[in-house]
Design a protein around this motif. Structure first.
Motif, short mmCIF file in Angstrom:
data_model
loop_
_atom_site.label_atom_id
_atom_site.label_comp_id
_atom_site.label_asym_id
_atom_site.label_seq_id
_atom_site.Cartn_x
_atom_site.Cartn_y
_atom_site.Cartn_z
N HIS A 67 0.85 -1.19 0.00
CA HIS A 67 0.00 0.00 0.00
C HIS A 67 0.89 1.25 0.00
CE1 HIS A 67 -2.81 2.96 1.68
NE2 HIS A 67 -3.80 2.13 1.39
N GLU A 96 -2.69 -4.20 -2.41
CA GLU A 96 -3.04 -2.99 -3.08
C GLU A 96 -1.83 -2.10 -3.24
OE1 GLU A 96 -5.69 -0.11 -0.87
OE2 GLU A 96 -5.92 -1.85 0.44
N HIS A 132 -5.14 1.44 -5.34
CA HIS A 132 -5.63 2.41 -4.36
C HIS A 132 -5.19 3.81 -4.80
CE1 HIS A 132 -6.23 4.00 -0.14
NE2 HIS A 132 -5.33 4.86 -0.58
N HIS A 157 -9.84 0.16 -6.86
CA HIS A 157 -10.55 -0.31 -5.66
C HIS A 157 -11.07 0.88 -4.87
CE1 HIS A 157 -9.99 -0.89 -1.28
NE2 HIS A 157 -8.91 -0.18 -1.40
ZN LIG Z 1 -7.35 1.08 -0.34
#
Ligand SMILES: [Zn+2]
Length: 266
Positions: A67, A96, A132, A157
């Motif tokens: 992330h 992600e 993301h 997403h």
């Molecule tokens: Zn996210």
């Protein structure tokens, strides 16, 4: 009608599920959410997600990635570890990954480097990407643009944007992941106006549990914890906004998830 939904974004390794994960799984299946893709947010949670997915064959798959909040920790030395995770059978997407300039927990430069590196690996291993993005649309679209034609696919997403962002993502070939954000008549209004414009073959559903409990869910759990079993509530809302039946939204989104993530029962 018996529902067959897929939650493409559940954070099932989250601590809040530690006590009753089997119960959460059972309630999801009971509610018609027969399959889930468990999100990995850094290398250790991606490993946990892969381990969890292996315990529930034909129910769970997982993603592996870093992330943007953890971008600083994704140095070249970690690339081999991510590749190894992505080569596992039930690990179906890279992510992600992406950019988050809202909080800038990692510097924008580190985020861009980690994002590009993961897109490179996803392209090489022919895995779709689980994306993301927050407050970083133009850099995000520009970097994805560099990979156009190399990636096999991906999902934006927790999409919360409006028509302009939607058009940009569709042009990049992305699928669109809709969460319970759409159930919020105040902050979700722009999204609610845009949802009917998402082509049926690009639409995906996700809870992002334990986050994003749908605001209009009734009764609400005392814990305020979201769980995958609440996905039908989101599907209902999406169907109403699109003027479609729950059945048609369910069939389309499940077909899309199976195809994008190449889900097989093995
Ligand atoms: Zn996210």
């Amino acid at each position: 009608m018996s529902l067959d939904l897929i939650d493409i974004g559940s954070n099932l390794t989250h601590d809040s599920f530690a006590e009753d994960r089997d119960g959460v799984m059972a309630r999801a299946v009971q509610a018609g959410v027969r399959r889930q893709i468990v999100t990995g947010a850094d290398l250790s949670s991606s490993q946990q997600a892969a381990t969890l997915a292996a315990r529930y064959p034909a129910r769970l798959w997982s993603t592996a990635g870093v992330h943007p909040h953890h971008a600083q920790s994704f140095a070249a030395a970690q690339h081999a570890e991510l590749r190894a995770l992505l080569n596992m059978d039930r690990v179906v997407a890279a992510g992600e990954c992406g950019l988050d300039y809202f909080r800038n927990i990692a510097t924008p430069a580190a985020q861009r480097a980690a994002f590009s590196a993961q897109l490179e690996i996803a392209a090489e291993l022919r895995k779709p990407v689980f994306l993301h993005q927050r407050d970083a649309h133009s850099d995000f679209a520009a970097i994805l643009g560099e990979f156009r034609g190399k990636l096999i696919g991906g999902v934006a997403h927790c999409f919360t944007g409006g028509d302009l962002e939607l058009d940009a993502y569709l042009a990049l070939g992305l699928h669109i992941g809709i969460t319970g954000w759409v159930c919020d008549e105040r902050r979700g209004q722009e999204l609610r106006n845009t949802v009917p414009r998402i082509p049926a073959d690009r639409l995906l559903l996700e809870t992002d549990a334990p986050y994003l409990l749908p605001r209009d869910l009734s009764p609400k759990p005392k814990s305020r914890r979201n769980e995958p079993g609440f996905l039908p509530h989101i599907a209902h809302t999406v169907a109403d906004l699109r003027g479609e039946s729950l059945e048609s939204v369910s069939q389309a989104t499940t077909r899309n998830a199976v195809a994008l993530f190449a889900l097989t029962d093995s």
